[in-house]
Design a protein around this motif. Sequence first.
Motif, mmCIF file in Angstrom:
data_model
loop_
_atom_site.group_PDB
_atom_site.id
_atom_site.type_symbol
_atom_site.label_atom_id
_atom_site.label_comp_id
_atom_site.label_asym_id
_atom_site.label_seq_id
_atom_site.Cartn_x
_atom_site.Cartn_y
_atom_site.Cartn_z
ATOM 1 N N ASP A 49 0.816 -1.216 0.000
ATOM 2 C CA ASP A 49 0.000 0.000 0.000
ATOM 3 C C ASP A 49 0.851 1.267 0.000
ATOM 4 N N GLY A 50 2.162 1.103 -0.146
ATOM 5 C CA GLY A 50 3.076 2.231 -0.134
ATOM 6 C C GLY A 50 3.759 2.423 1.206
ATOM 7 N N GLU A 51 3.162 1.908 2.266
ATOM 8 C CA GLU A 51 3.753 1.980 3.597
ATOM 9 C C GLU A 51 4.226 0.621 4.103
ATOM 10 N N TRP A 52 3.518 -0.431 3.713
ATOM 11 C CA TRP A 52 3.820 -1.788 4.186
ATOM 12 C C TRP A 52 3.795 -2.769 3.036
ATOM 13 N N TYR A 53 4.599 -3.815 3.169
ATOM 14 C CA TYR A 53 4.499 -5.026 2.360
ATOM 15 C C TYR A 53 3.907 -6.080 3.274
ATOM 16 N N TRP A 54 3.031 -6.920 2.786
ATOM 17 C CA TRP A 54 2.579 -8.060 3.572
ATOM 18 C C TRP A 54 2.280 -9.235 2.648
ATOM 19 N N TRP A 55 2.478 -10.443 3.195
ATOM 20 C CA TRP A 55 2.338 -11.658 2.414
ATOM 21 C C TRP A 55 1.940 -12.805 3.336
ATOM 22 N N ARG A 56 1.390 -13.840 2.716
ATOM 23 C CA ARG A 56 1.002 -15.039 3.461
ATOM 24 C C ARG A 56 2.271 -15.775 3.867
ATOM 25 N N ALA A 57 2.407 -16.024 5.168
ATOM 26 C CA ALA A 57 3.626 -16.644 5.687
ATOM 27 C C ALA A 57 3.399 -18.085 6.150
ATOM 28 N N GLY A 58 2.163 -18.527 6.188
ATOM 29 C CA GLY A 58 1.910 -19.891 6.634
ATOM 30 C C GLY A 58 0.463 -20.093 7.045
ATOM 31 N N TRP A 59 0.267 -21.156 7.811
ATOM 32 C CA TRP A 59 -1.071 -21.562 8.230
ATOM 33 C C TRP A 59 -1.020 -21.941 9.701
ATOM 34 N N ASP A 60 -1.980 -21.468 10.478
ATOM 35 C CA ASP A 60 -2.102 -21.827 11.884
ATOM 36 C C ASP A 60 -3.136 -22.949 11.981
ATOM 37 N N ASP A 61 -2.661 -24.188 12.152
ATOM 38 C CA ASP A 61 -3.557 -25.347 12.216
ATOM 39 C C ASP A 61 -4.515 -25.274 13.402
ATOM 40 N N ARG A 63 -5.757 -22.626 14.980
ATOM 41 C CA ARG A 63 -6.819 -21.621 14.810
ATOM 42 C C ARG A 63 -7.485 -21.682 13.439
ATOM 43 N N LYS A 64 -6.925 -22.508 12.545
ATOM 44 C CA LYS A 64 -7.471 -22.682 11.191
ATOM 45 C C LYS A 64 -7.545 -21.347 10.452
ATOM 46 N N ARG A 65 -6.390 -20.664 10.407
ATOM 47 C CA ARG A 65 -6.361 -19.400 9.683
ATOM 48 C C ARG A 65 -4.964 -19.140 9.116
ATOM 49 N N VAL A 66 -4.954 -18.250 8.156
ATOM 50 C CA VAL A 66 -3.715 -17.864 7.489
ATOM 51 C C VAL A 66 -2.893 -16.962 8.407
ATOM 52 N N LEU A 67 -1.571 -17.134 8.356
ATOM 53 C CA LEU A 67 -0.648 -16.251 9.063
ATOM 54 C C LEU A 67 0.006 -15.329 8.039
ATOM 55 N N TYR A 68 0.116 -14.067 8.383
ATOM 56 C CA TYR A 68 0.728 -13.092 7.489
ATOM 57 C C TYR A 68 1.986 -12.512 8.112
ATOM 58 N N ALA A 69 2.931 -12.169 7.255
ATOM 59 C CA ALA A 69 4.123 -11.428 7.665
ATOM 60 C C ALA A 69 3.997 -10.046 7.036
ATOM 61 N N ARG A 70 4.610 -9.062 7.672
ATOM 62 C CA ARG A 70 4.625 -7.733 7.077
ATOM 63 C C ARG A 70 5.969 -7.079 7.337
ATOM 64 N N HIS A 71 6.267 -6.095 6.483
ATOM 65 C CA HIS A 71 7.541 -5.403 6.597
ATOM 66 C C HIS A 71 7.350 -3.980 6.076
ATOM 67 N N PRO A 72 8.002 -2.988 6.688
ATOM 68 C CA PRO A 72 7.853 -1.609 6.209
ATOM 69 C C PRO A 72 8.370 -1.445 4.780
ATOM 70 N N ALA A 73 7.627 -0.714 3.967
ATOM 71 C CA ALA A 73 8.026 -0.476 2.583
ATOM 72 C C ALA A 73 9.280 0.391 2.495
ATOM 73 N N ALA A 74 9.643 1.047 3.580
ATOM 74 C CA ALA A 74 10.860 1.867 3.599
ATOM 75 C C ALA A 74 12.123 1.010 3.608
ATOM 76 N N GLU A 75 11.971 -0.315 3.784
ATOM 77 C CA GLU A 75 13.113 -1.236 3.813
ATOM 78 C C GLU A 75 12.931 -2.354 2.781
ATOM 79 N N PRO A 76 12.907 -2.014 1.492
ATOM 80 C CA PRO A 76 12.627 -3.046 0.484
ATOM 81 C C PRO A 76 13.668 -4.151 0.410
ATOM 82 N N SER A 77 14.934 -3.844 0.645
ATOM 83 C CA SER A 77 15.966 -4.892 0.573
ATOM 84 C C SER A 77 15.792 -5.919 1.688
ATOM 85 N N ARG A 78 15.485 -5.452 2.882
ATOM 86 C CA ARG A 78 15.268 -6.390 3.996
ATOM 87 C C ARG A 78 13.988 -7.186 3.783
ATOM 88 N N ALA A 79 12.950 -6.532 3.265
ATOM 89 C CA ALA A 79 11.712 -7.249 2.961
ATOM 90 C C ALA A 79 11.977 -8.312 1.896
#
Length: 114
Positions: A49-61, A63-79
């Motif tokens: 969204d210009g401020e954050w990157y986020w992506w599906r990082a796995g599954w929580d068996d 709780r039966k739901r998707v886990l997401y990771a996020r990283h600030p868009a100001a750090e694209p190399s680390r993301a």
Amino acid sequence: MSIPSSRPEKHAADVLADALAAQGVSTDVHDGYGLSLVSVWIGLVVWCDGEWYWWRAGWDDRRKRVLYARHPAAEPSRAARRIAFRYADLRRQHPLSETIRDLPSPEAAESGTG
């Protein structure tokens, strides 16, 4: 990192795509409606969204739901580094099929070597 004010989500997605390419990871960037997507691999799409990157990082068996990771868009190399690790995991889980593996790459097709 200077982000243009008119389309920060597109700029951040393009910068991430470049950072992933530097690590040998091919991507496609799509954008519209104030959100950009960086398509990386089966089950790995990065939203921006210009401020954050986020992506599906796995599954929580439990709780039966998707886990997401996020990283600030100001750090694209680390993301990109974190996303590349997830990409490697998914490549092991979902390798190319024989049919796809036998197709020439776009680069080989353009140069006539594929």
